[in-house]
Design an enzyme around this catalytic site. Structure first.
Site: not given
Ligand code: CA
Ligand code: HEB
Length: 348
Positions: A55-56, A204, A209
């Site tokens: 976003h920067d 997800d 991970l």
């Molecule tokens: Ca993941």
């Protein structure tokens, strides 16, 4: 050749570096790991620090400059220097929290704010098993004015809007294919504000991970909302507790990007290398690379990946909405047991 590179001893008496300008980063890294990332964890603070880099950096527009307007400075720290302005921009919702948490770290070290924002994101990501080692540079110039509103993509934008914006920000480098590469970051991500009734809803089933489950699960048929329906920028997800952004859904199914999206499924090496490449370039948007010193060596090498690509319990290839016209979806095993719910990412 490392053996031929002369290393300098850092004033801290503990570390050596290829360039003396990198010495200061060891203390910043250790402070962040201990006092922001809970001893090196891939938790909400790490996710949000990574989101902040985007976003920067993305708030730069040659197209606005061509109209004689200020187009923003890219990776210039403006979001943390002018937070009362930029964190009120609609797409930056929720980032006020991580900016506030990072403030004392910026105050007690000597980095430019622009360098700090990108460095914190690289260190945060390094805590996620399976992540690539992301680039770290020092020497960026800090913003003297806030970026204009309207430059950060929203989850309710169309693929065309998103592709055009990323191409503008990068002078054409971030095409639709590289946009997919950038979106690998959503493998360690959750939404707090898209549906405020279910904060911390991951994209997800493995938000801790850096794996390819994001690319598997965004291709499954959506069947439910984790909280309420009707939120702007959200579409149905395939799993209880999981939230799907409309933009991830449409880019996964767009004819320009569907095959690239699918190509990440089960390809851990690609999920590392492509993101490493695009993060390097994103993290220096608006800066001149010749003025920067590469200090990537200070970023920890992340733990190896965990697990392999799979369908979540209860789902199979029959639940895939095939979007790539050229190649069938890869064969994957289904997790054993009954369908489970994805747990929310705990709040900072
Ligand atoms: Ca993941
Ligand atoms: Fe992202 C998150 C959108 C790109 C990183 N995202 C997110 C969200 C959203 C988004 C809406 C949620 C928020 C809340 O909280 O609610 N993105 C988006 C879009 C785009 C993107 C539209 C364009 C396509 N991202 C991106 C990139 C990156 C990222 C490029 C990299 C760097 N994100 C991110 C992260 C996250 C997100 C990491 C998570 C955060 C947390 O978890 O908190």
């Amino acid at each position: 050749n490392a053996a031929l590179t002369r290393r300098v001893a850092c004033p801290d008496g503990k570390n050596t570096a290829t360039n003396a300008a990198c010495c200061q980063l060891f203390a910043v890294r250790d402070d962040l790991q201990e006092n922001l990332f809970h001893g090196g964890q891939c938790t909400a603070e790490a996710h949000e620090s990574l989101r902040l880099t985007f976003h920067d950096a993305i708030a730069i527009s040659p197209a606005l400059e061509a109209q004689g307007k200020f187009g923003g400075g890219g990776a210039d720290g403006s979001i943390a220097i002018f937070p009362e302005i930029e964190t009120n921009f609609h797409p930056n919702i929720g980032l006020d929290e991580i900016v506030e948490l990072q403030k004392p770290f910026i105050a007690r070290h000597n980095l430019s704010v622009a360098d700090f924002v990108q460095f914190a994101g690289a260190i945060g990501a390094s805590n996620c098993p399976g992540a690539p080692q992301l680039a770290a540079f020092v020497g960026r110039k800090d913003a003297t004015q806030p970026a204009p509103d309207g430059l950060v993509p929203e989850p309710f934008h169309t693929p065309d809007q998103i592709f055009d914006r990323l191409a503008d920000a990068s002078n054409g480098e971030f095409d639709p294919i590289l946009t997919v590469w950038l979106l690998t970051a959503h493998t360690v991500a959750a939404a707090n504000d898209v549906d405020p009734t279910v904060p911390g809803s991951p994209f997800d089933s493995t938000p801790g991970l850096w794996d390819t489950q994001f690319f598997v699960e965004t291709q499954l048929r959506g069947t439910l909302f984790p909280g309420t329906g009707g939120n702007q920028g959200e579409v149905e997800s395939p799993l209880k507790g999981e939230l799907r952004l409309q933009s991830d859904h449409t880019i996964a199914r767009d004819s320009r990007t569907a095959c690239e999206w699918q190509s990440f499924v089960g390809n851990q090496t690609k999920a590392q290398q492509m993101f490493q490449f695009v993060f390097h370039d994103m993290s220096i948007l608006g800066q001149n690379i010749d003025d920067l010193v590469d200090c990537t060596e200070v970023v920890p090498i992340p733990a190896p990946p965990q697990g392999t690509a799979h369908f979540p319990a209860g789902l199979t290839i029959n639940d895939i909405e095939q979007a790539c016209a050229e190649t069938p979806f890869p064969t994957l095993p289904t997790d054993p047991g009954p369908a489970t719910s994805v747990a929310p990412v705990p709040r900072p």
